[in-house]
Enzyme design. Sequence first.
Site, PDB file in Angstrom:
ATOM      1  N   ALA A  65       0.865  -1.173   0.000  1.00 40.48           N
ATOM      2  CA  ALA A  65       0.000   0.000   0.000  1.00 40.48           C
ATOM      3  C   ALA A  65       0.907   1.228   0.000  1.00 40.48           C
ATOM      4  CB  ALA A  65      -0.890  -0.013   1.235  1.00 40.48           C
ATOM      5  N   GLY A 108       0.581  -4.754   1.053  1.00 44.66           N
ATOM      6  CA  GLY A 108      -0.691  -4.787   0.335  1.00 44.66           C
ATOM      7  C   GLY A 108      -0.591  -5.512  -0.999  1.00 44.66           C
ATOM      8  N   GLU A 111      -0.947  -8.990  -0.185  1.00 43.71           N
ATOM      9  CA  GLU A 111      -2.344  -9.237   0.220  1.00 43.71           C
ATOM     10  C   GLU A 111      -3.269  -9.343  -1.000  1.00 43.71           C
ATOM     11  OE1 GLU A 111      -2.154  -5.962   3.078  1.00 43.71           O
ATOM     12  OE2 GLU A 111      -2.827  -7.366   4.619  1.00 43.71           O
ATOM     13  N   GLU A 131       5.010  -4.951   7.000  1.00 39.55           N
ATOM     14  CA  GLU A 131       4.384  -3.828   7.713  1.00 39.55           C
ATOM     15  C   GLU A 131       4.975  -3.616   9.098  1.00 39.55           C
ATOM     16  OE1 GLU A 131       2.820  -6.120   5.917  1.00 39.55           O
ATOM     17  OE2 GLU A 131       1.133  -5.233   4.819  1.00 39.55           O
TER      18      GLU A 131
HETATM   19  N1  CO8 Z   1       4.591   3.118  -0.794  1.00 44.13           N
HETATM   20  C1  CO8 Z   1       4.984   4.272  -1.372  1.00 44.13           C
HETATM   21  N2  CO8 Z   1       6.080   4.361  -2.163  1.00 44.13           N
HETATM   22  C2  CO8 Z   1       6.827   3.258  -2.339  1.00 44.13           C
HETATM   23  C3  CO8 Z   1       6.489   2.038  -1.748  1.00 44.13           C
HETATM   24  C4  CO8 Z   1       5.302   1.982  -0.943  1.00 44.13           C
HETATM   25  N3  CO8 Z   1       4.862   0.838  -0.368  1.00 44.13           N
HETATM   26  N4  CO8 Z   1       7.419   1.103  -2.093  1.00 44.13           N
HETATM   27  C5  CO8 Z   1       8.306   1.759  -2.885  1.00 44.13           C
HETATM   28  N5  CO8 Z   1       7.965   3.045  -3.036  1.00 44.13           N
HETATM   29  C6  CO8 Z   1       8.651   4.074  -3.797  1.00 44.13           C
HETATM   30  C7  CO8 Z   1       9.905   4.561  -3.092  1.00 44.13           C
HETATM   31  O1  CO8 Z   1       9.584   5.533  -2.108  1.00 44.13           O
HETATM   32  C8  CO8 Z   1      10.694   5.131  -4.248  1.00 44.13           C
HETATM   33  O2  CO8 Z   1      10.160   6.386  -4.574  1.00 44.13           O
HETATM   34  P1  CO8 Z   1      11.166   7.665  -4.785  1.00 44.13           P
HETATM   35  O3  CO8 Z   1      12.002   7.281  -5.983  1.00 44.13           O
HETATM   36  O4  CO8 Z   1      10.232   8.787  -5.045  1.00 44.13           O
HETATM   37  O5  CO8 Z   1      11.955   7.778  -3.543  1.00 44.13           O
HETATM   38  C9  CO8 Z   1      10.343   4.174  -5.380  1.00 44.13           C
HETATM   39  O6  CO8 Z   1       9.131   3.532  -5.013  1.00 44.13           O
HETATM   40  C10 CO8 Z   1      11.400   3.111  -5.600  1.00 44.13           C
HETATM   41  O7  CO8 Z   1      11.626   2.464  -4.368  1.00 44.13           O
HETATM   42  P2  CO8 Z   1      13.089   2.281  -3.715  1.00 44.13           P
HETATM   43  O8  CO8 Z   1      13.989   3.393  -4.125  1.00 44.13           O
HETATM   44  O9  CO8 Z   1      12.902   2.064  -2.250  1.00 44.13           O
HETATM   45  O10 CO8 Z   1      13.570   0.943  -4.443  1.00 44.13           O
HETATM   46  P3  CO8 Z   1      14.584  -0.148  -3.885  1.00 44.13           P
HETATM   47  O11 CO8 Z   1      14.861  -1.073  -5.019  1.00 44.13           O
HETATM   48  O12 CO8 Z   1      15.744   0.498  -3.199  1.00 44.13           O
HETATM   49  O13 CO8 Z   1      13.765  -0.966  -2.741  1.00 44.13           O
HETATM   50  C11 CO8 Z   1      11.826  -2.088  -1.819  1.00 44.13           C
HETATM   51  C12 CO8 Z   1      12.643  -1.728  -3.107  1.00 44.13           C
HETATM   52  C13 CO8 Z   1      12.654  -3.038  -0.945  1.00 44.13           C
HETATM   53  C14 CO8 Z   1      10.558  -2.782  -2.274  1.00 44.13           C
HETATM   54  C15 CO8 Z   1      11.523  -0.803  -1.041  1.00 44.13           C
HETATM   55  O14 CO8 Z   1      10.953   0.151  -1.927  1.00 44.13           O
HETATM   56  C16 CO8 Z   1      10.559  -0.995   0.094  1.00 44.13           C
HETATM   57  O15 CO8 Z   1      10.945  -1.500   1.135  1.00 44.13           O
HETATM   58  N6  CO8 Z   1       9.295  -0.570  -0.094  1.00 44.13           N
HETATM   59  C17 CO8 Z   1       8.284  -0.625   0.951  1.00 44.13           C
HETATM   60  C18 CO8 Z   1       7.820  -2.025   1.156  1.00 44.13           C
HETATM   61  C19 CO8 Z   1       6.784  -2.049   2.258  1.00 44.13           C
HETATM   62  O16 CO8 Z   1       7.053  -1.751   3.406  1.00 44.13           O
HETATM   63  N7  CO8 Z   1       5.560  -2.440   1.895  1.00 44.13           N
HETATM   64  C20 CO8 Z   1       4.464  -2.518   2.831  1.00 44.13           C
HETATM   65  C21 CO8 Z   1       3.737  -1.223   2.865  1.00 44.13           C
HETATM   66  S1  CO8 Z   1       2.508  -1.179   4.126  1.00 44.13           S
HETATM   67  C22 CO8 Z   1       1.187  -2.000   3.482  1.00 44.13           C
HETATM   68  O17 CO8 Z   1       1.245  -2.456   2.399  1.00 44.13           O
HETATM   69  C23 CO8 Z   1      -0.111  -2.196   4.244  1.00 44.13           C
HETATM   70  C24 CO8 Z   1      -0.207  -1.513   5.556  1.00 44.13           C
HETATM   71  C25 CO8 Z   1      -0.018  -0.017   5.450  1.00 44.13           C
HETATM   72  C26 CO8 Z   1      -1.275   0.715   5.192  1.00 44.13           C
HETATM   73  C27 CO8 Z   1      -1.100   1.875   4.273  1.00 44.13           C
HETATM   74  C28 CO8 Z   1      -2.228   1.937   3.295  1.00 44.13           C
HETATM   75  C29 CO8 Z   1      -2.269   3.029   2.298  1.00 44.13           C
END
Ligand code: CO8
Length: 257
Positions: A65, A108, A111, A131
């Site tokens: 998400a 998400g 999920e 998360e």
């Molecule tokens: N949300 C928003 N932006 C994201 C997300 C995300 N989940 N994942 C990646 N991005 C964005 C990054 O911020 C980045 O944007 P920018 O270039 O503007 O900084 C771009 O995508 C590329 O990402 P990275 O530079 O981080 O790429 P990497 O290859 O270094 O890393 C990863 C890839 C490991 C996947 C890393 O991006 C990461 O850890 N992402 C988050 C993963 C995560 O924690 N997912 C769970 C999210 S929470 C959820 O899904 C449900 C509960 C929360 C409720 C919220 C509901 C709206």
Amino acid sequence: MSFELIRTNIIDRVGWITLDRRDALNALNAVMVGEIASALAVFSANPDIGCVVITGSDRAFAAGADIKEAVDRCYPETFLEDFLASWDAIASLRKPLVAAVAGYALGGGCEVVLMCDVVIAADTARFGLPEVKIGVMPGAGGTQRLVRAVGKAKAMDLCLTGRMMDASEAELSGLVSRVVPASNLRAEAQAVAEAISTKSRINTMAIKESVNRAFETSLSEGLLFERRTFQSLFATHDQKEGMAAFVEKRAPQFRGR
Ligand code: CO8
């Protein structure tokens, strides 16, 4: 259909939804989830479509998400809006839904995969519910559907540590139906979805409903539900046609009813 963050197309009775927000690794924001729900509603109402495939990019199915959209939320607002309830549109699709997953399927994104009926994973796929690393927990069914998919010990491991598992571990755990080379992902998903689409639509929808009952009820109630649903199919044209075609050694001509 024209959307901002997804693309849709139809190939041989299969409706495709491609998540298309590459700069954010397909992070699922409110607009994207709304668009997915709208596309599913259109595919659902189209009698020529027997199966839907949802996919992302080579790098990410969806990395969760949208964290940036959620960072400033507060509890009363999330409760009053029933935050994340709109995601139920994905799980409640009555036609079979195939996930074609390459790259990250996290939070998400994982999920959404858990809401799908058949999961085809590229060998590049990585699954996780991270998360816990950002101070929350799975909120779109992860703690419930992951346990049912992979069992308590593996689900606890993934939810409590936030680690990712690769495609082969996901397949061994029962989260994934098949793993294929990344270059074959779309073709394999299309083949599976086409195999489903050429069956009787009323039949495949009844099978999906019956399998899903296994997660909702006791074994005896589930067996009763299955038997009644099975018996009801004898009221359909497609039962007569399917069995007659077998006896006459020809291909069946299903009408979906
Ligand atoms: N949300 C928003 N932006 C994201 C997300 C995300 N989940 N994942 C990646 N991005 C964005 C990054 O911020 C980045 O944007 P920018 O270039 O503007 O900084 C771009 O995508 C590329 O990402 P990275 O530079 O981080 O790429 P990497 O290859 O270094 O890393 C990863 C890839 C490991 C996947 C890393 O991006 C990461 O850890 N992402 C988050 C993963 C995560 O924690 N997912 C769970 C999210 S929470 C959820 O899904 C449900 C509960 C929360 C409720 C919220 C509901 C709206």
